[in-house]
Structure formats: C-alpha cells, structure tokens
Design a protein around this motif. Sequence first.
Motif, short mmCIF file in Angstrom:
data_model
loop_
_atom_site.label_atom_id
_atom_site.label_comp_id
_atom_site.label_asym_id
_atom_site.label_seq_id
_atom_site.Cartn_x
_atom_site.Cartn_y
_atom_site.Cartn_z
N LEU A 52 0.64 -2.57 11.12
CA LEU A 52 0.89 -3.70 10.22
C LEU A 52 1.25 -3.21 8.83
CD1 LEU A 52 0.89 -6.72 9.62
CD2 LEU A 52 -1.58 -6.58 9.21
N ARG A 53 0.60 -2.12 8.39
CA ARG A 53 0.92 -1.56 7.07
C ARG A 53 2.39 -1.15 7.01
NH1 ARG A 53 1.78 3.40 5.31
NH2 ARG A 53 1.13 4.32 7.29
N ASP A 110 -1.94 -3.10 -0.14
CA ASP A 110 -3.11 -3.84 0.35
C ASP A 110 -3.75 -3.18 1.56
OD1 ASP A 110 -2.93 -5.79 -1.61
OD2 ASP A 110 -1.75 -7.17 -0.37
N LEU A 111 -2.93 -2.59 2.43
CA LEU A 111 -3.43 -1.98 3.66
C LEU A 111 -3.35 -0.46 3.62
CD1 LEU A 111 -1.67 -4.46 6.14
CD2 LEU A 111 -4.06 -4.48 5.40
N VAL A 144 -3.97 -1.91 12.18
CA VAL A 144 -3.76 -1.95 10.73
C VAL A 144 -2.65 -1.01 10.30
CG1 VAL A 144 -4.84 -1.55 8.48
CG2 VAL A 144 -6.13 -2.66 10.30
N THR A 203 4.60 -4.27 7.01
CA THR A 203 4.52 -4.98 5.74
C THR A 203 5.38 -4.30 4.68
OG1 THR A 203 2.29 -5.80 6.20
CG2 THR A 203 2.95 -5.70 3.89
N ARG A 251 -0.53 -13.38 -0.10
CA ARG A 251 0.68 -12.77 -0.66
C ARG A 251 1.93 -13.54 -0.23
NH1 ARG A 251 -0.68 -9.06 -4.67
NH2 ARG A 251 -2.02 -7.38 -3.86
N GLU A 292 -1.26 -12.29 7.24
CA GLU A 292 -1.41 -12.12 5.80
C GLU A 292 -2.13 -10.80 5.48
OE1 GLU A 292 -1.67 -12.01 2.02
OE2 GLU A 292 -0.50 -13.61 2.96
N PRO A 293 -1.47 -9.90 4.70
CA PRO A 293 -2.07 -8.58 4.41
C PRO A 293 -3.43 -8.66 3.74
CG PRO A 293 0.25 -8.62 3.78
CD PRO A 293 -0.11 -10.02 4.13
N LEU A 331 6.15 -11.70 6.74
CA LEU A 331 4.87 -11.29 6.18
C LEU A 331 3.71 -12.01 6.89
CD1 LEU A 331 4.44 -9.19 3.98
CD2 LEU A 331 3.97 -11.04 2.37
N ALA A 355 -6.86 -6.92 5.02
CA ALA A 355 -7.54 -5.97 4.14
C ALA A 355 -8.98 -6.40 3.88
CB ALA A 355 -6.78 -5.85 2.82
#
Length: 428
Positions: free
Chosen positions: A27-28, A147-148, A24, A31, A94, A216-217, A213, A221
């Motif tokens: 990915l954050r 989101d993250l 995560v 993103t 998103r 998907e965030p 992207l 989340a």
Amino acid sequence: MTSPGDRPASLTGGAVVPAAPVDVDRLRRRTVAVLATAQVLGGLAAGSVVSVGSLLAVGLSGTDAWAGSVTTAATLGAALGSLGLARLAVARGRRRALSTGLALAAVGASGIVVAAVLASFPLLLVGGALMGVGSAVNLQSRFAATDLSTSATRSRDLSLVVWASTVGAVVGPNLVHLDGAVARLTGLPDLASVFVFAGVGMLGALLVVQVGLRPEPLDVAGREHGVAGTRQHVPLRVALTTLGRHPRAVAAVLGVVAAHAVMVAVMSVTPVHMEGHGAAITLVGLTVSLHLAAMFALAPVMGVLADRVGARRTLVGGLVLVAVAAAVCGGGGGDHVLVTAGLALLGLGWSAATVAGSSIVAGDVPGPERVAIQGLSDAAMSLAGAGGGALAGVGLAVVGYGGLNAAAVLVAVGATAAVLVVSRRRPH
C-alpha cells in the motif's frame, strides 16, 4: 501482511468496524505512485502561476511594482489552505483533503481566465489565491507519502513525490508556445489560455486521487501504530507547543521557510527582470522551466543525501547553495545566461533544503500532533513565500534586481546560522 485492526470510530458513526488485513508495504508503494501521478498533473499549474501570472499582473495593473502580486496571492492561499487541509486530513483523511484542494485550485484557474477576459486585476488575485490551495495540496502530498513509511524509506518516499512534480512544472511555463493556438480556438486572451491547461491538470489530479488513494493512508497508519487518535483535532496552540519540544524540527522549519522565502522572492520577479532586458517570452519560459526542473528533478538525489550524510547537513548545504544562487542572479544583471544559471542553482538549493527539512519534520514529531505540525510547517513556508513575493515587486522597483538578490543572500546566510544553533539544543 499485517494483522486486522479496528477502523477508527470517527469514520463509522461511533461504531467500531473490523478492518480488512492490509499489506502495508504494498500500500505504501501504491500510495506513493498515486501521489506522484497526481503531482505530474497538478504541477502544470505551478509553472503557469510563476511565468505567466507575473506578466498578467503587470499587464492588468500597469506597473512592475505588482509583478509579484499573483505569486503573493497564491502563497497566501497556500498558507491558509495548508492549515485548512491539514485539519480536513485529520478529520476526513488525506483523500478528502487533497481532493478538496485540487477542486478549489481548478476553480482558481478558471477565475484567472475570466479575470484576463474582463481585465480585472482583483479577480486575478482571487484566482491566484485559489490556485495557491493547489500548492498546499502539493506540499501536503509529500507528507502524505510518509504516512506509511519507515525510517529507512521516509526521505526516499517524500523525495519521489517531490520529483514527480518535475514533468508538470517544466511543461507548464512552456505552454506559452501554445497560447496563440488556444486563443484562436477559444477567443481567449493569449496569456490567459495557459491557465486552461492548468485547470485541466488540476481536474485530472483530482480524479487520480479520488480513485487511487484507497484505503485511506492515515487510517492504516493509525491502526499500525495502535493510535486511532490520528483523527482527533489538534489546536494550533498545541501544535506550536509540541513543535517547540523538538529543536531539530524547529530548525528544519526555519530552514525550509527561509529557503522558500528567498526562492519565491527571486523567482517571482525574474521573468519581469529578463523581459525588461530584452528576453523573449520563450526564453523566459525556458529559464523558469530550468529553475523548476532543478527544484524537482533531483529531489530523489536530495533524499538519498539526507539518508546517507544526514538530513541536517543536507539542509545546511541547501541553504548555502541558495545564498550562492542569489549572489549569481544579482551579479548577472542583463546577462541572461548568468541569471538562468543562478535561477537553476536556486532551484537545487531549495530542493535540498525542502526535502531534508521536510524529512526531519515528518520523522522527529510522533503521535497525533504530527499531521497538524506538518500543516503548520507548510503554512509557515507559504506565508514566508507570500512575504517574499510581496516584497519582491517593491524591491525590484526600489533597489533593483541586484539589491533584491543582495538582501536574499543575507536572509539565506542568517538562516544557515540559525539552523546550526537551534538544531544543537536538547529536546525537552
């Protein structure tokens, strides 16, 4: 590395499909980088609407009273777009929401070019409204960056995406330097040529979002918090009721809305005011560029302030700076240096209020209503901008630039008092 979860059933036709493990934090960061890159490209359009849209409006309508009309149309488009894109984000994610908004904005840029060729004022407004959906994308992108996020990274992540708009926003107004060359190559009217760059920027941002992207965030989340309900539709009434239970978030929305209304009102007519006092188009472009740079370039600093001294204090400080800026602009008269300085201060105040207020909204409202309330906040912000832009042209014609800025000072001071009072109420 997080443990595997289940992908929400709404994305898989009702079947629950095991999701692959996701890092995560990695990915954050990715993103935020993807959203920031898209902001750089999409930011070309913002400066074009502000610096060139008002001049096109005056030229096609024949009166200064319509100077703020394109900005008004764009902010109305942003308001409607914010609600629609928030709903689309909840339903499809998103990536789909941001891509749809960018595609509509690219169509809007093309519409403005056609409007200039046909000398059609109504088509100019339609194109401006569609480009406003691109502004809704920019607004949603800053929330998508959170989101993250954790509480320790939320303001920073949000502000980095806001900051990324600097490049496009500063370059956009100064593309007027190239309008003659593009006009000679394409046969388009000079001012309309600027929107060719805006359209290309929107399409570039669309490609970045579509490719980058993933995953998907909102899906990730939702799995992290064990809430597949990030995909459920939240009616506007429910979003309003939920927002009302969080006084700090209400105060934040009030502050962001007021700062944006004042910023749009003053900014939308300043190019016309300066041109009326003998400023060359290159100076107008430079002034708007400095204003937009102040809005975006120091956003990370505002994020750090919000984290260290408190988001509420940063929000209030931003509103005070907005009031001071309007006073400087109004007192500047025909002095281009003072007006430019005032517009730069206005950008700084807007940045502080927007970053701090958005951080409060993103962090104070939990659960599946969060995305809907973010869209509601963005819509309110854009509607306030539309009102400010609509009144700005009329105000310029009736009470002059000084009178318009005096009214802006009163709005900013009143909003500061409202934020201080409302934010002290207890949550319920």
